[in-house]
Design a protein around this motif. Structure first.
Motif, mmCIF file in Angstrom:
data_model
loop_
_atom_site.group_PDB
_atom_site.id
_atom_site.type_symbol
_atom_site.label_atom_id
_atom_site.label_comp_id
_atom_site.label_asym_id
_atom_site.label_seq_id
_atom_site.Cartn_x
_atom_site.Cartn_y
_atom_site.Cartn_z
ATOM 1 N N PHE A 9 -5.484 -13.101 -2.774
ATOM 2 C CA PHE A 9 -4.426 -12.291 -2.663
ATOM 3 C C PHE A 9 -3.144 -12.758 -3.794
ATOM 4 O O PHE A 9 -2.929 -13.750 -4.184
ATOM 5 C CB PHE A 9 -3.654 -12.148 -1.130
ATOM 6 N N ILE A 60 -8.455 -5.200 -6.960
ATOM 7 C CA ILE A 60 -8.036 -5.114 -5.655
ATOM 8 C C ILE A 60 -9.080 -4.427 -4.874
ATOM 9 O O ILE A 60 -9.714 -3.361 -5.267
ATOM 10 C CB ILE A 60 -6.670 -4.292 -5.474
ATOM 11 N N GLY A 78 -4.461 4.825 -0.791
ATOM 12 C CA GLY A 78 -4.614 3.610 -1.776
ATOM 13 C C GLY A 78 -5.156 3.587 -3.005
ATOM 14 O O GLY A 78 -5.542 2.597 -3.532
ATOM 15 N N TYR A 94 -7.154 -4.162 1.595
ATOM 16 C CA TYR A 94 -5.790 -4.591 2.200
ATOM 17 C C TYR A 94 -5.778 -5.264 3.190
ATOM 18 O O TYR A 94 -6.689 -4.881 4.094
ATOM 19 C CB TYR A 94 -5.134 -3.105 2.160
ATOM 20 N N GLU A 96 0.736 -6.830 6.712
ATOM 21 C CA GLU A 96 -0.053 -5.524 6.640
ATOM 22 C C GLU A 96 -0.027 -4.740 5.419
ATOM 23 O O GLU A 96 1.218 -4.625 5.094
ATOM 24 C CB GLU A 96 -0.124 -4.868 8.021
ATOM 25 N N GLY A 97 -1.085 -4.686 4.837
ATOM 26 C CA GLY A 97 -0.949 -3.632 3.343
ATOM 27 C C GLY A 97 -0.843 -4.580 2.208
ATOM 28 O O GLY A 97 -0.991 -4.092 1.174
ATOM 29 N N THR A 98 -0.795 -6.014 2.575
ATOM 30 C CA THR A 98 -0.845 -6.783 1.262
ATOM 31 C C THR A 98 -2.279 -6.837 0.555
ATOM 32 O O THR A 98 -3.403 -6.765 1.167
ATOM 33 C CB THR A 98 -0.798 -8.374 1.809
ATOM 34 N N PRO A 99 -2.625 -6.293 -0.845
ATOM 35 C CA PRO A 99 -3.606 -6.305 -1.336
ATOM 36 C C PRO A 99 -4.309 -7.585 -1.516
ATOM 37 O O PRO A 99 -3.964 -8.557 -1.769
ATOM 38 C CB PRO A 99 -3.259 -5.803 -2.850
ATOM 39 N N LEU A 127 -9.592 -6.195 7.588
ATOM 40 C CA LEU A 127 -9.044 -5.180 6.429
ATOM 41 C C LEU A 127 -8.653 -3.950 7.013
ATOM 42 O O LEU A 127 -9.271 -3.456 7.723
ATOM 43 C CB LEU A 127 -9.781 -5.056 5.060
ATOM 44 N N VAL A 136 0.852 -1.172 0.050
ATOM 45 C CA VAL A 136 0.047 -0.011 0.092
ATOM 46 C C VAL A 136 0.837 1.321 0.152
ATOM 47 O O VAL A 136 1.687 1.341 0.832
ATOM 48 C CB VAL A 136 -0.755 -0.013 1.193
#
Length: 763
Positions: free
Chosen positions: A499, A657, A326, A660, A582-585, A641, A244
């Motif tokens: 993901f 997407i 984002g 996140y 954390e922040g993985t789409p 999320l 992100v």
């Protein structure tokens, strides 16, 4: 130090990263912990209600900055800490701690949090809370719903002293300094310490984003993130290596000048000042990459007040996510509204895909009505002429080698079952008054399971191709015995992974918790047995035992079964917890629709326990097949999320997407709680007519403690299928239970749903 386009004096400030983190299971909290009720009744500090007022609006580097006065917060306030989900805490010199769960609400009130604080220097992000006492000892607590602190069972205090690599949990050079020269901030589950000396240094805890050091009991280690900060104490949002685009830090000089750095956490020390609307600030804390809170006053009124600095897109043509929310220009609602307004001022009334507004944009429909636009997110399709565009219904082609089957019931309880031709229901519905009980897909070349349930018994027939359908049809009588045929292919390869595979990483994953890239916490459990209260259960009294040979794992008997021979979890989980950075789409499995109320920050205070008060969730329906009569439908559930990018009733496309990974709600680590529910051809009965099993319509229900209507096991499906081979116990034994006679009455078959080996999340 080099400054960017806005100049300003050097000074002191602090650092926070935007951390939007994880949450609870669909049926409860990940980790299984709950908060002990506090005996401390929330008290009011007399600050009163908030009166919000916009006091300044500016353009800063392609962004719009709105500064809002949120009202007084108390003259004795020492520090503030924003937690990343709208909750703000403030400390006072007497050790009391106050919180506000929604500082932007017109009538919000501050209340006293339980447990106080060991020190006035505080930092928090969602479920993590830190305090630094007068001797630089570091303390840790967890937040609880409603702006309180979590008190562990058997304890009277929410606080634990941090003992890490150094005696006091901080770097030796920092812990020896004067408290006046040390401050802390937190973000994304990590901790930051700022040491103001000859050259201010920013330290970051070298924590893996997946594991919190306190919970794991591992030593806290530190790295130098930035040197030579002048007198700035960086505080803000961002994390090196996050997908992100939140690589942002905020800073403040002693004179209250504000700075922003979008490169610090990538190793650059470039700062730009930005306006503060004449506010004299004494402290700041960031809630996200685009929202900063500050405490201070204006003019000759020395009342301590809380201010919000909110960034939004201003330059909608540079292709840059200027406000770090984002969303790039084409998907940012501010930009879409601005461009659509200009477009509609020159167009006649009608519906237009947003790519007609600006080439290259997608996923929105603009309805022009007398020059005013109404924007609907979704996959847009061009009509025959301009003004006739429309949101395309979400369709997904059937996987290869699939056939259609149909099962009907007639008014006299006779039945029909057909599985040849493209439309087998057509021939069966020629009987007046007949009704479809089941219709869907089966594999013409691979394994299928056929369960026949009649009012005089039932039979399960596994096999390959059309053989089990033919055999089942021949096994039961064709008189008025009200038979229901549920057919399920072992594989229905229709979905992408939730993901992107490039997000998989083995860093920090304990041995034995991963096979190919990332850890899996809770897993789908097949260890449930049938309901003893059901007279059709093989063991209506006593402990149920199952013939393991029947399930492909024998010989012998067992009282429970599990999907993974190597990992028997027995945690009653009907979903998966994928532990990811954390922040993985997160992405759409296929073309689908966010159901009504399916994009939500759900209030989970009724569940109790720890974590944040609201949990970001998405519920998206996916239909497999373009013929509505024979479609197989599924509902995917994504929880915890950090950010949702789609809204309720929006059409999404495969691979889009949608949000996140975070840890909102009841969670102790960044992860996505992912569940799949089968809405069609499940082995359920209906309360109104337990003799028949109709389709299940699982939908969002904000009034339910679980967030969906009905029991949490309705239609629960394992997207990996029944990996042990043989017959899936959720599909077989659950099917025999009657609704109302236990929680196990509404199971479903679990086909393997991944479209290819490359789209299968390994575990």
């Amino acid at each position: 130090m080099q400054l960017g386009s806005f100049s300003g004096a050097r000074g002191s400030a602090r650092i926070l990263r935007h951390s939007t983190v994880l949450g609870a299971l669909l049926l409860g909290a990940c980790g299984g912990q709950s908060a002990e009720p506090s005996s401390d009744a929330p008290a009011s500090d007399g600050v009163g209600s908030v009166s919000s007022a916009l006091i300044g609006s500016f353009v800063v580097g392609g962004q719009r900055l709105d500064v809002t006065d949120l009202g007084p917060i108390g003259q004795a306030t020492a520090h503030i800490a924003a937690c990343g989900d709208g909750v703000v805490y403030r400390s006072q010199p007497d050790g009391t701690l106050w919180s506000n769960a929604d500082v932007t609400a017109p009538a919000s009130m501050w209340k006293q949090a339980n447990g106080g604080s060991p020190g006035i220097r505080i930092a928090c992000d969602h479920s993590h809370f830190y305090a630094l006492d007068a001797t630089n000892h570091l303390w840790y607590a967890r937040t609880a719903p409603g702006g309180m602190l979590y008190v562990p069972t058997g304890s009277i205090s929410p606080w634990s002293k941090v003992v890490g690599g150094q005696t006091l949990g901080l770097p030796a050079a920092v812990e020896a300094m004067s408290p006046l020269d040390v401050d802390i901030q937190s973000g994304n589950g990590n901790l930051y310490a700022v040491a103001r000396g000859a050259a201010t240094t920013l330290y970051a805890s070298a924590l893996n984003d997946r594991r919190h050091p306190i919970r794991q009991g591992t030593p806290t280690s530190w790295i130098v993130l930035a040197n030579n900060l002048g007198s700035k104490l960086a505080t803000g949002a961002g994390s090196a290596g996050l997908v992100v685009p939140e690589n942002r830090a905020f800073g403040m000089n002693p004179d209250g000048t504000l700075f922003m750095n979008d490169t610090l956490l990538a190793g650059q020390n470039w700062w730009s000042s930005f306006p503060n609307a004449g506010v004299t600030l004494t402290g700041i804390s960031a809630d996200s990459a685009s929202v900063l809170y500050g405490m201070g006053h204006t003019g000759s009124d020395f009342t301590t007040r809380l201010y919000q600095y909110k960034f939004s897109e201003e330059n909608c043509a540079d292709g840059i996510d200027g406000d770090r929310n984002g969303l790039t220009d084409g998907d940012d609602p501010v930009c879409q509204k601005r461009m659509a307004t200009n477009f509609c001022s020159l167009q006649s009334n009608g519906n237009y895909c947003i790519d007609r507004v600006k080439a290259g944009l997608q996923n929105a429909l603009v309805k022009c009505q007398n020059g005013t636009p109404l924007i609907t997110p979704g996959v847009c399709t061009h009509g025959a002429f301009g003004g006739l565009d429309f949101i395309a219904p979400p369709q997904n082609a059937e996987p290869a080698n699939m056939g259609h089957y149909c099962n009907t019931i007639n008014p006299d309880n006779t039945w029909g079952f057909a599985f040849t031709g493209a439309k087998p229901c057509d021939a069966l519905l020629t009987v007046a008054g007949s009704k479809i009980l089941r219709a869907g897909l089966y594999s013409t070349s691979a394994a299928n399971d056929v369960l026949v349930r009649c009012n005089n018994g039932g039979v399960l027939v596994p096999g390959t191709g059309v053989t089990p359908l033919s055999s089942a049809n021949a096994m039961v009588g064709h008189t008025n015995n009200a038979c229901i045929f549920t057919v399920s292919p072992r594989q229905m390869p229709a979905f992408n992974a939730p993901f992107v595979t490039s997000a998989w990483s083995t860093a920090g994953v304990p041995a034995g918790q991963t096979q190919a890239g990332y850890a899996v916490g809770h897993m789908f459990d097949h260890d449930q047995s049938c309901d003893p209260a059901d007279p059709n259960c093989p063991c209506p009294t006593g402990t149920c035992t199952m013939d393991l040979t029947q399930f492909g794992t024998g010989p012998g008997t067992a009282t429970n079964l599990d999907t993974n021979g190597h990992s028997r979890t027995y945690d009653n989980q009907n979903s998966y917890d994928f532990i990811l950075t954390e922040g993985t789409p997160l992405r759409a499995l296929a073309n689908g629709t966010v159901i009504t109320q399916g994009s939500r920050g759900r209030d989970i205070t009724g569940i109790g326990g720890f974590g944040t008060t609201r949990q970001n969730e998405l519920l998206i329906r996916y239909d497999v097949g373009t013929d509505a009569r024979y479609q197989e439908s599924f509902l995917a559930y994504y929880a915890h999320l950090s950010q949702r990018l789609v809204q309720s009733d929006q059409v999404v496309k495969a691979g889009q997407i949608i949000g996140y990974v975070g840890m909102t709600g009841q969670a102790t680590d960044p992860h996505v709680h992912f569940g799949l529910f089968r809405l069609t051809n499940v082995n359920a009965t209906t309360p109104g007519n337990p003799s028949f099993g109709y389709k299940v319509d699982l939908h969002s229900d904000l009034t339910s403690a679980y967030g969906v209507n009905g029991s949490g096991v309705i239609g629960a499906s394992d997207p990996y299928g029944w990996r042990a081979g043989g017959i899936d116990p959720w599909g077989h034994f659950f099917s025999r239970a009657k609704t109302g006679q236990g929680s196990t009455g509404m199971g479903t078959w679990s086909p393997t749903m991944w479209s290819s080996a490359g789209e299968t999340p390994p575990y």
